[in-house]
Design an enzyme around this catalytic site. Sequence first.
Site, PDB file in Angstrom:
ATOM      1  N   ARG A  30       3.807  -3.844 -20.573  1.00 36.97           N
ATOM      2  CA  ARG A  30       4.709  -3.203 -21.421  1.00 36.97           C
ATOM      3  C   ARG A  30       6.211  -3.363 -20.881  1.00 36.97           C
ATOM      4  O   ARG A  30       6.695  -2.968 -19.904  1.00 36.97           O
ATOM      5  CB  ARG A  30       4.575  -1.888 -21.590  1.00 36.97           C
ATOM      6  N   LEU A  71      17.675  -1.669 -47.462  1.00 33.43           N
ATOM      7  CA  LEU A  71      16.617  -2.910 -47.436  1.00 33.43           C
ATOM      8  C   LEU A  71      17.032  -3.762 -48.852  1.00 33.43           C
ATOM      9  O   LEU A  71      17.229  -3.098 -49.990  1.00 33.43           O
ATOM     10  CB  LEU A  71      15.269  -2.373 -48.010  1.00 33.43           C
ATOM     11  N   LYS A  81      12.907  -5.586 -42.698  1.00 33.68           N
ATOM     12  CA  LYS A  81      11.723  -4.937 -43.130  1.00 33.68           C
ATOM     13  C   LYS A  81      10.866  -4.821 -41.939  1.00 33.68           C
ATOM     14  O   LYS A  81       9.781  -5.357 -41.804  1.00 33.68           O
ATOM     15  CB  LYS A  81      11.137  -5.417 -44.502  1.00 33.68           C
ATOM     16  N   GLU A 121      20.011   4.366 -50.009  1.00 30.82           N
ATOM     17  CA  GLU A 121      18.856   4.220 -50.731  1.00 30.82           C
ATOM     18  C   GLU A 121      18.049   5.155 -50.637  1.00 30.82           C
ATOM     19  O   GLU A 121      18.462   6.445 -50.349  1.00 30.82           O
ATOM     20  CB  GLU A 121      18.116   2.901 -50.259  1.00 30.82           C
ATOM     21  N   TYR A 128       6.995  -6.556 -42.180  1.00 37.90           N
ATOM     22  CA  TYR A 128       5.781  -6.408 -43.107  1.00 37.90           C
ATOM     23  C   TYR A 128       6.226  -6.502 -44.406  1.00 37.90           C
ATOM     24  O   TYR A 128       7.577  -6.683 -44.746  1.00 37.90           O
ATOM     25  CB  TYR A 128       5.012  -4.920 -42.807  1.00 37.90           C
TER      26      TYR A 128
HETATM   27  N1  PLP Z   1      13.898   0.680 -49.295  1.00 36.65           N
HETATM   28  C1  PLP Z   1      13.302   0.975 -48.554  1.00 36.65           C
HETATM   29  C2  PLP Z   1      13.627   1.755 -47.213  1.00 36.65           C
HETATM   30  C3  PLP Z   1      11.731   0.530 -48.503  1.00 36.65           C
HETATM   31  O1  PLP Z   1      10.677   0.897 -47.821  1.00 36.65           O
HETATM   32  C4  PLP Z   1      11.220  -0.249 -49.767  1.00 36.65           C
HETATM   33  C5  PLP Z   1       9.793  -0.387 -50.126  1.00 36.65           C
HETATM   34  O2  PLP Z   1       9.067  -0.173 -49.005  1.00 36.65           O
HETATM   35  C6  PLP Z   1      12.080  -0.482 -50.795  1.00 36.65           C
HETATM   36  C7  PLP Z   1      13.737  -0.030 -50.442  1.00 36.65           C
HETATM   37  C8  PLP Z   1      12.110  -1.028 -51.960  1.00 36.65           C
HETATM   38  O3  PLP Z   1      11.687  -2.542 -51.709  1.00 36.65           O
HETATM   39  P1  PLP Z   1      10.708  -3.143 -52.599  1.00 36.65           P
HETATM   40  O4  PLP Z   1      11.126  -3.189 -53.902  1.00 36.65           O
HETATM   41  O5  PLP Z   1      10.880  -4.539 -52.218  1.00 36.65           O
HETATM   42  O6  PLP Z   1       9.387  -2.818 -52.526  1.00 36.65           O
END
Ligand code: PLP
Length: 285
Positions: A100, A206, A149, A182, A32
Amino acid sequence: MSIAYLNGSYLPLDQAKISPMDRGFLFGDGIYEVIPSYNGKMVGFGPHIERMKNGLAAIGVQFDWTTKQWADLCQQLIEKNGSGNLGLYLHVTRGTDSKRFHAFPENIPATVFAYSFEIGPEPVADKALAKKYRVAATRDLRWERCHIKSIALLGNVLHFQQGYEQGYDETLLFNADNQLTEASACNAFIVKNGTVITPALDNAKLPGITRHILLDILRRDGSIPVEERDVSMDEVYSADEVWITSSSKDIAAVVQINGTTVGNGEVGDVWLAAQTLYSAGKFNY
Ligand code: PLP
């Protein structure tokens, strides 16, 4: 009621239905994106779509929409939902199977879903208006593919909930070596002696688009030094400023972590300088 997109049709969100045999529903098997749009202007459309394509390739979903097709979808969502301030949610799963079974099915079309939701006013570079975030901090217990993501967000949800139940706005995460990764839905930064420092990217984080745009803007401007490297939690607790970044927040100042005050407990001067630059440059991406 928001107008959504599902597999080729635009329809009211509450009429959008998928099969319970969709692999997104059964396995969290999909990718997503969320793109912010202010008065019809998107932030980071190109990098968001590139990350979506990389994610789909990483999990082996055959889905070959062009950037133009994604742009048309986003434009339609904006036109159909009023061009105020919107989060554009884009979601592709491996599709609906008849059984499934874990192995990838062959020859089934991907499921494509998108909708928009209202977001608040554009964040502004004003200390008096900036929300002061108070966050929890806990050991990062997610999987080792956090660079994808994925719609399978249970690990993130559990971490967010952990902080939320204690009245915190977010949860910072650190690994077994006490290094910051993060936050549950944001990237994280510290500021020490005027330098902006953020953990280097790997499969524990991410690659946030806000992070990417912010680093690019800061490097091009050149007035604030930037480092991407390991950041220990000791450094986090002794930082002058701590920030979390995401598409819906821009740069958010953290003033308390697990009850410990960050710096002087106020939104910092480097935040002000960085958010000023970010606000001025973000629509160029
Ligand atoms: N880290 C995670 C785990 C996230 O879910 C998100 C955003 O949903 C981010 C970082 C920040 O990403 P972005 O700046 O692309 O929204």
